[in-house]
Design an enzyme around this catalytic site. Structure first.
Site, PDB file in Angstrom:
ATOM      1  N   HIS A 202       7.426  -4.029  -1.339  1.00  0.00           N
ATOM      2  CA  HIS A 202       6.982  -2.908  -0.507  1.00  0.00           C
ATOM      3  C   HIS A 202       7.818  -2.730   0.763  1.00  0.00           C
ATOM      4  O   HIS A 202       7.289  -2.591   1.861  1.00  0.00           O
ATOM      5  CB  HIS A 202       5.505  -3.100  -0.127  1.00  0.00           C
TER       6      HIS A 202
ATOM      7  N   HIS B 299      -5.744   3.160  -3.041  1.00  0.00           N
ATOM      8  CA  HIS B 299      -5.148   1.832  -3.018  1.00  0.00           C
ATOM      9  C   HIS B 299      -6.118   0.784  -3.545  1.00  0.00           C
ATOM     10  O   HIS B 299      -7.306   0.817  -3.217  1.00  0.00           O
ATOM     11  CB  HIS B 299      -4.723   1.454  -1.591  1.00  0.00           C
TER      12      HIS B 299
ATOM     13  N   HIS C  57       6.203  -0.002  -8.099  1.00  0.00           N
ATOM     14  CA  HIS C  57       6.084   0.235  -6.652  1.00  0.00           C
ATOM     15  C   HIS C  57       6.973  -0.735  -5.871  1.00  0.00           C
ATOM     16  O   HIS C  57       6.641  -1.093  -4.739  1.00  0.00           O
ATOM     17  CB  HIS C  57       4.621   0.092  -6.241  1.00  0.00           C
TER      18      HIS C  57
ATOM     19  N   ASP D 107      -2.255   2.249  -5.451  1.00  0.00           N
ATOM     20  CA  ASP D 107      -1.024   1.578  -5.019  1.00  0.00           C
ATOM     21  C   ASP D 107      -1.297   0.162  -4.515  1.00  0.00           C
ATOM     22  O   ASP D 107      -2.406  -0.181  -4.113  1.00  0.00           O
ATOM     23  CB  ASP D 107      -0.366   2.361  -3.875  1.00  0.00           C
TER      24      ASP D 107
END
Length: 386
Positions: free
Chosen positions: A123, A227, A119, A68
């Site tokens: 964020h 990540h 994503h 991510d």
């Protein structure tokens, strides 16, 4: 997989996972859902309308590695290098703003055979919004999903097939529906490595924590959360080698979140369990086989019409068990010799024998040299303890 609904939370999710349904209802009436984009990319299967915590059981053991918050130049190239050294693919849930800043990295991700997920743009935490600003934040979140999708389209020429909300806030049907309406399957995880809490410096102890959390599956079909963006991720890079080796040495197939094997990945083949929306052509795209070969191998169970498949039906994939990158089937006993073929990696070779890539490297270090990623076609390798 879980049905949509609340479940346990992780520290990183900052408490609530769900944005308010009332504010989302305003969003659904705003006319901004699709923004002119096609609801489903041509190369994406129909989305599974639930949140995936594990991959579908398309083989006896599957694992989806996911990353991510990238791409980020400080980390992503190193993650890609480790994956390439093993001949393994993963799914990258990219932020739109990072993809816009680093389109070359997005192109490399796709060029090396990895999947790209959405994503959002920047964020946002949809659960931590002041009441007066909730409607505005939800509407802007819709736009960030749209912009992230468009950025990936611009960078790669294909729309992402997967969506993951920041902090795992994607279970409310009003939020998940935004992804489903765009043709994306919503992906959660079963193993949180908590690498997002990494110290800003190399830490062997923390690297071991990442490895331990990533390799403690409670299911034969885990989705692992890691990540490559959001901060210092070199501890993740350092741990990744052992994470991959754990699953490769235990016969797991590395897949995308839908359980589809990546072309050329080790551990492919075997048995495929038909999922909703599957076609022989779509199944074949995940294996080294054509739809006709799969049909011929399963004609007795499929029947006369290759377009009619039954959900849950188990199909034999021709050529299964040959291993990745040209690796030979394991011998019955004793050591043996493997002749390196084009595309071979130590990880791919190891998947065809009762050995790990490290064991093969140590047994052949004098001839391979200092870099285990550099093999010569035609080179003869001793397979220890086969």
């Amino acid at each position: 997989m879980d049905a949509i609904g609340a479940r346990r939370t992780h520290g990183r999710r900052r408490g609530g996972r769900l944005a308010t349904v009332g504010a989302a209802a305003v969003l659904l009436c705003s006319g901004q859902l699709l923004g002119g984009h096609a609801a489903q990319a041509a190369d994406c299967p129909a989305p599974i309308r639930t949140v995936l915590d594990t991959t579908p059981a398309t083989a006896d053991r599957t694992v989806a590695l996911t990353f991510d918050d990238g791409p980020l130049p400080q980390n992503t190239p190193d993650v890609l290098d480790v994956l390439r050294s093993h001949g393994v693919n993963a799914t990258f849930f990219v932020r739109g703003d990072q993809a816009a800043a680093h389109p070359d990295l997005v192109r490399r991700i796709v060029a090396e055979g990895h999947a790209v997920g959405n994503h959002t743009w920047s964020h946002p935490d949809l659960s931590q919004v002041a009441p007066a600003a909730r409607v505005d934040q939800i509407e802007r979140a819709t736009q960030t999903i749209e912009r992230a999708t468009q950025t990936v389209v611009d960078a790669t020429g294909s729309q992402p097939c997967f969506f993951r909300g920041p902090f795992g806030i994607h279970r409310d049907p009003a939020i998940a529906g935004l992804a489903w309406d765009r043709g994306m399957t919503v992906v959660d995880w079963s193993l949180d490595t908590r690498d997002w809490s990494s110290p800003p410096n190399p830490s062997p102890a923390f690297q071991q924590e990442i490895i331990d959390r990533a390799t403690s599956p409670r299911t034969a079909h885990p989705i692992v959360l890691m990540h490559d963006g959001g901060g210092y991720r070199q501890n993740t890079v350092a741990a990744l080698d052992d994470v991959i080796s754990y699953y490769a040495s235990r016969g797991y197939t590395f897949t995308d979140p839908l359980g589809r094997a990546f072309p050329g990945s080790p551990g492919r083949g075997g048995t495929h369990v038909v999922q909703p929306g599957d076609t022989l052509s779509a199944i074949a795209s995940g294996y080294s086989a054509t739809w006709r070969e799969i049909y011929q191998a399963n004609r007795a169970t499929i029947g006369p019409d290759p377009n009619v498949l039954q959900v849950g039906q188990r199909l034999t994939i021709p050529g299964a068990g040959s291993g990745g990158g040209g690796a030979s089937p394991p011998p019955a006993s004793g050591s043996t010799t493997h002749v390196v073929q084009p595309g071979d990696t130590l990880s791919a070779i190891a998947s065809g024998y009762r050995a790990t890539w490290r064991e093969i490297y140590q047994a052949n270090r004098a001839t391979i040299g200092p870099d285990p990623n550099v093999l010569q076609v035609g080179q003869r390798l001793t397979i220890p303890g086969s």
